[in-house]
Scaffold this motif. Structure first.
Motif, PDB file in Angstrom:
ATOM      1  N   GLU A 205       0.707   2.802   1.128  1.00 14.60           N
ATOM      2  CA  GLU A 205       1.735   2.432   2.371  1.00 14.60           C
ATOM      3  C   GLU A 205       2.282   3.862   2.750  1.00 14.60           C
ATOM      4  N   ASN A 206       3.038   3.701   3.936  1.00 18.80           N
ATOM      5  CA  ASN A 206       3.894   4.790   4.402  1.00 18.80           C
ATOM      6  C   ASN A 206       4.917   4.445   4.276  1.00 18.80           C
ATOM      7  N   LEU A 207       5.948   4.891   3.199  1.00 20.33           N
ATOM      8  CA  LEU A 207       7.109   4.664   2.753  1.00 20.33           C
ATOM      9  C   LEU A 207       8.312   5.672   3.307  1.00 20.33           C
ATOM     10  N   ALA A 208       7.871   6.452   3.932  1.00 18.74           N
ATOM     11  CA  ALA A 208       8.782   7.503   4.648  1.00 18.74           C
ATOM     12  C   ALA A 208       9.876   6.780   5.527  1.00 18.74           C
ATOM     13  N   HIS A 209       9.763   5.652   6.000  1.00 23.90           N
ATOM     14  CA  HIS A 209      10.874   4.975   6.948  1.00 23.90           C
ATOM     15  C   HIS A 209      11.891   4.221   5.801  1.00 23.90           C
ATOM     16  N   LEU A 210      11.727   4.579   4.700  1.00 26.42           N
ATOM     17  CA  LEU A 210      12.548   4.058   3.639  1.00 26.42           C
ATOM     18  C   LEU A 210      13.319   5.280   2.898  1.00 26.42           C
ATOM     19  N   PRO A 211      14.167   6.136   3.403  1.00 21.29           N
ATOM     20  CA  PRO A 211      14.613   7.349   2.886  1.00 21.29           C
ATOM     21  C   PRO A 211      15.399   7.176   1.821  1.00 21.29           C
ATOM     22  N   PHE A 212      16.089   6.010   1.541  1.00 21.72           N
ATOM     23  CA  PHE A 212      17.047   5.822   0.367  1.00 21.72           C
ATOM     24  C   PHE A 212      16.446   5.089  -0.894  1.00 21.72           C
ATOM     25  N   GLN A 219       3.170  -4.199  -8.455  1.00 18.00           N
ATOM     26  CA  GLN A 219       1.882  -4.183  -8.959  1.00 18.00           C
ATOM     27  C   GLN A 219       0.917  -3.949  -7.561  1.00 18.00           C
ATOM     28  N   VAL A 220       1.548  -4.207  -6.196  1.00 20.32           N
ATOM     29  CA  VAL A 220       0.687  -4.084  -5.129  1.00 20.32           C
ATOM     30  C   VAL A 220       0.749  -3.028  -4.339  1.00 20.32           C
ATOM     31  N   ILE A 221       1.708  -1.956  -4.587  1.00 22.07           N
ATOM     32  CA  ILE A 221       1.901  -0.776  -3.754  1.00 22.07           C
ATOM     33  C   ILE A 221       1.610   0.414  -4.497  1.00 22.07           C
ATOM     34  N   SER A 222       0.583   1.056  -3.723  1.00 20.19           N
ATOM     35  CA  SER A 222      -0.183   2.437  -4.530  1.00 20.19           C
ATOM     36  C   SER A 222       0.658   3.370  -4.806  1.00 20.19           C
ATOM     37  N   LEU A 223       0.389   4.165  -5.682  1.00 17.96           N
ATOM     38  CA  LEU A 223       1.188   5.408  -5.920  1.00 17.96           C
ATOM     39  C   LEU A 223       0.855   6.572  -4.913  1.00 17.96           C
ATOM     40  N   THR A 226       2.646   7.416   1.068  1.00 19.13           N
ATOM     41  CA  THR A 226       3.463   8.319   1.693  1.00 19.13           C
ATOM     42  C   THR A 226       4.902   8.073   1.265  1.00 19.13           C
ATOM     43  N   LEU A 227       5.532   9.022   0.445  1.00 19.42           N
ATOM     44  CA  LEU A 227       6.972   8.870   0.120  1.00 19.42           C
ATOM     45  C   LEU A 227       8.035   9.756   0.969  1.00 19.42           C
ATOM     46  N   PRO A 228       8.965   9.131   1.161  1.00 15.22           N
ATOM     47  CA  PRO A 228      10.151   9.999   1.821  1.00 15.22           C
ATOM     48  C   PRO A 228      10.106  11.291   1.302  1.00 15.22           C
ATOM     49  N   ASP A 229      10.705  12.166   2.162  1.00 22.61           N
ATOM     50  CA  ASP A 229      11.133  13.594   1.822  1.00 22.61           C
ATOM     51  C   ASP A 229      12.302  13.825   2.293  1.00 22.61           C
ATOM     52  N   PRO A 230      13.465  14.254   1.390  1.00 20.55           N
ATOM     53  CA  PRO A 230      13.114  14.261  -0.107  1.00 20.55           C
ATOM     54  C   PRO A 230      12.907  12.929  -0.433  1.00 20.55           C
ATOM     55  N   CYS A 231      12.240  12.658  -1.898  1.00 23.57           N
ATOM     56  CA  CYS A 231      12.215  11.758  -2.349  1.00 23.57           C
ATOM     57  C   CYS A 231      13.143  11.390  -3.290  1.00 23.57           C
ATOM     58  N   ARG A 232      13.788  10.056  -3.300  1.00 22.62           N
ATOM     59  CA  ARG A 232      14.986   9.845  -4.326  1.00 22.62           C
ATOM     60  C   ARG A 232      14.344   8.888  -5.148  1.00 22.62           C
ATOM     61  N   LEU A 233      13.365   8.622  -5.536  1.00 22.41           N
ATOM     62  CA  LEU A 233      12.690   7.635  -6.396  1.00 22.41           C
ATOM     63  C   LEU A 233      13.640   7.958  -7.965  1.00 22.41           C
ATOM     64  N   THR A 234      13.942   7.085  -8.735  1.00 19.35           N
ATOM     65  CA  THR A 234      14.420   7.054 -10.020  1.00 19.35           C
ATOM     66  C   THR A 234      13.697   6.105 -10.848  1.00 19.35           C
ATOM     67  N   THR A 235      13.190   5.009 -10.399  1.00 20.59           N
ATOM     68  CA  THR A 235      12.562   3.968 -11.316  1.00 20.59           C
ATOM     69  C   THR A 235      11.190   3.539 -10.491  1.00 20.59           C
ATOM     70  N   ILE A 236      10.152   3.520 -11.153  1.00 21.67           N
ATOM     71  CA  ILE A 236       8.812   3.113 -10.602  1.00 21.67           C
ATOM     72  C   ILE A 236       8.147   2.271 -11.619  1.00 21.67           C
ATOM     73  N   GLN A 237       7.594   1.040 -11.058  1.00 16.79           N
ATOM     74  CA  GLN A 237       6.864   0.262 -12.263  1.00 16.79           C
ATOM     75  C   GLN A 237       5.635  -0.323 -11.237  1.00 16.79           C
ATOM     76  N   ALA A 238       4.440   0.416 -11.472  1.00 14.15           N
ATOM     77  CA  ALA A 238       3.352   0.160 -10.849  1.00 14.15           C
ATOM     78  C   ALA A 238       2.172  -0.079 -11.463  1.00 14.15           C
ATOM     79  N   GLU A 239       1.125  -0.432 -10.810  1.00 17.95           N
ATOM     80  CA  GLU A 239      -0.470  -0.284 -11.303  1.00 17.95           C
ATOM     81  C   GLU A 239      -0.946   0.934 -10.645  1.00 17.95           C
ATOM     82  N   CYS A 240      -1.912   1.494 -11.567  1.00 18.09           N
ATOM     83  CA  CYS A 240      -2.509   2.696 -11.136  1.00 18.09           C
ATOM     84  C   CYS A 240      -3.826   2.920 -11.265  1.00 18.09           C
TER      85      CYS A 240
END
Length: 611
Positions: A205-212, A219-223, A226-240
């Motif tokens: 996905e292109n997640l840049a439009h979710l800056p917060f 399990q269906v979103i790939s690592l 594209t992440l927002p810049d700056p990236c504020r992610l603190t918690t991630i649970q995913a399949e890789c």
């Protein structure tokens, strides 16, 4: 501590802030449990509190269990009710699976405050999902949405045996948010629990439009997204599963604020294990264009044996608290742990799929093999041979390092282990492997180790030499705990043999819940009193079966109570019918392959998790 009579001296604004903290629910799906209570109380929301039926007092108990504390605040007293009704943020956590009247009431009271929504199957089937989301879009108020949790569990048809698909309406709406066709610019928490095949693969996905965005669990979103810049992610649970090890490293490097990471790379039996890989790089093709057989071609080098450049700068995840990565090969795991600097107070849980025939210690990534001898606390668990995906767990903590918990599977596939071997054969193999692990560990000196725990049903069947060899290296261990069926093997190892003294610095031996020979306890305490550095304390459980044990005219209880340094508690051994548990080992059914939880009823003592 503020006396309860003084709390009403607080200004309304402070009380409102306290209420906000009180009602906050991190897992919005839990709110579905409040549906019946909310429906009951909503009938009286506009009445005077003194006119409400006495049933309120009884139902309040259920209300606490229902997890909807907002209604509880509203019936405490008139002032609190007024504060609650005039604080829209208290009403902005809404589960669309609630009754329609309750959902409408909460939306009305939430006014324009930031919105948290939980959605499940009943929410979609009742039509509330469509009505609410359509209303938010029509009124152009989707910018209120800050937290979105969607849960669509598996549901098998009893007729066809197939699993029902996710609602196309829900899938389309969710897809539109991820594709930025529906604007939710303030979304910070996104949980999507659906069938893995709802999307063809973990989608990039292109997640840049979710800056917060700070919390993503799906399990269906790939690592690779594209992440927002700056990236504020603190918690991630995913399949890789589609990522190479260095791609995971790149993801971690792009998220410097990470606090909790849970990644699943493969199912345990789907990890591609490499056997003598460097000798197998040439494989025969079926034929060439002219039909000539036995033409050879080099395949791509397996990811697990690629030699990566180790000169890159380490990645510092200074805010990390928990890191969990499941079912990778040793080399794959090493490519990650050697490049990431984990904080001292973090908890690192790893699941490693062994190559056939590989020993437990050899399966550890080299970085962890180097860290293990520097541990101040070490715990070994040998799982029952017929109850788990796991074979062994090593948990250890260094003085200035994180706490590591490493699970390894059987040395062969789970299917072969459970279907091709007799129970007696599996038990013998488990005993042999545990002995090998003790022997391998005894090759280290453990100069800083202070606390050791062994949790193994097979301990009573092991040979003395592996235990003796390991204990000989425990020169500074002060606390030794055991969770097993029979502790006599440990007691034998702690006695002196000529000029050989094991665990000389030991202060506390905790064998509560383990069966033991009282005479061995007496012999060990008297023997170690002559040469041990510290006075000894042995903690034991007086099982009802000991009532038949006597020595001369003294019962076991009398003899043990007279022993200096022996502490007794009444109870049952873990292999005793009186304990209500026929197994010596704890139940790990919660987490099956996750290995996070435990039903262990073990006395609270300082161990790996406490250091």
């Amino acid at each position: 501590m503020v006396a309860s009579d003084d709390i009403n001296d607080f200004p309304d604004e402070i009380l409102a802030m306290i209420m906000e903290e009180y009602v906050y629910e991190p897992e919005l799906q839990r709110l579905v449990k409040a549906r019946d209570i909310i429906q009951y109380f909503s009938k009286y929301d506009e009445d005077d509190i003194d006119d409400r039926p006495l049933a309120y007092a009884t139902v309040s108990i259920s209300l606490m269990k229902s997890r909807d504390s907002r209604v509880l605040l509203g019936i405490s007293c008139k002032r609190w009710r007024e504060i609650a009704l005039n604080t829209p943020r208290l009403w902005a956590q809404i589960h669309l699976g609630w009754p329609k009247a309750a959902v409408s009431m909460y939306f009305e009271r939430s006014a324009s405050s930031p919105l948290s929504l939980a959605i499940n199957k009943p929410a979609v089937r009742s039509g509330q999902f469509g009505q609410i989301t359509s209303s938010l879009e029509t009124t152009n108020t989707l910018h209120r949405l800050t937290r979105l949790l969607i849960h669509w569990p598996l549901e098998m048809s009893f007729v066809t045996g197939d699993y029902g698909p996710i609602s196309p309406e829900l899938l389309s709406w969710t897809r539109s948010i991820l594709d930025n066709k529906i604007s939710t610019p303030n979304l910070s928490q996104f949980h999507l629990w659906v069938r893995e095949d709802s999307f063809k693969d973990p989608t990039i996905e292109n997640l840049a439009h979710l800056p917060f965005l700070t919390d993503v669990r799906s399990q269906v979103i790939s690592l690779k997204s594209t992440l927002p810049d700056p990236c504020r992610l603190t918690t991630i649970q995913a399949e890789c599963s589609e990522l190479r090890s260095l791609e995971i490293v790149d993801f971690l490097a792009s998220c410097p604020l990470l606090e909790e990471v849970t990644l699943k790379h493969k199912e345990v039996d789907r990890v591609a294990l490499v056997h003598n890989a460097r000798n197998d790089l040439i494989t025969p093709a079926d034929s060439d264009d002219e039909g000539n057989a036995n033409i050879v071609k080099p395949p791509e080098l397996p990811e697990e044996i690629i030699e990566y450049d180790g000169s890159s700068s380490p990645i510092h995840l200074r805010y990390l608290r928990e890191f969990d990565l499941k079912w990778c090969t040793t080399k794959f795991m090493e490519n990650i742990v050697c490049r990431v600097t984990f904080p001292e107070g973090s908890y690192i849980s790893l699941c490693i799929a062994r190559e056939d025939g590989s020993t437990v210690l050899a399966s550890l990534p080299p970085t962890l093999r180097q860290a293990l001898p520097q541990s101040v606390a070490l715990e070994i668990k040998s799982y029952p041979s017929d109850e788990s995906l796991f074979a062994f767990n090593l948990a250890f903590k260094g003085l200035h390092s994180p706490c590591y918990s490493v699970h390894v599977n059987e040395f062969e596939s789970t299917y072969d282990w459970h279907n091709s071997r007799e129970p007696s054969e599996k038990q013998t193999l488990r005993i042999n492997e545990t002995e090998d692990l003790f022997q391998e560990l005894s090759m280290n000196s453990f100069p800083f180790l202070e606390s050791f725990m062994i949790n193994a049903r097979c301990l009573k069947d092991m040979q003395h030499d592996p235990i003796n060899s390991l204990f000989l290296q425990f020169r500074h261990v002060e606390t030794l705990r055991s969770h097993t069926g029979d502790a006599d093997r440990l007691l034998d190892a702690l006695g002196s043999k000529g000029e050989v003294f094991r665990c000389p610095a030991l202060k506390t031996l905790d064998i509560r819940n383990c069966s033991f020979d009282p005479e061995k306890v007496e012999q060990v305490l008297q023997d170690r009193k002559e040469w041990a550095v510290h006075p000894q304390t042995v903690k034991v459980t007086l099982d009802p079966r000991l009532t038949a044990w006597t020595k001369g005219d003294r019962s076991a209880a009398e003899m043990l109570q007279d022993l200096e340094g022996c502490e007794t508690v009444d109870g049952a051994w873990t292999d005793s019918p009186a304990s209500g548990n026929g197994n010596e080992d704890v139940d790990v059914s919660e987490d099956d392959e996750n290995g996070n939880g435990s039903g262990e009823n073990w006395p609270p003592e300082e161990g790996v998790d406490d250091l």
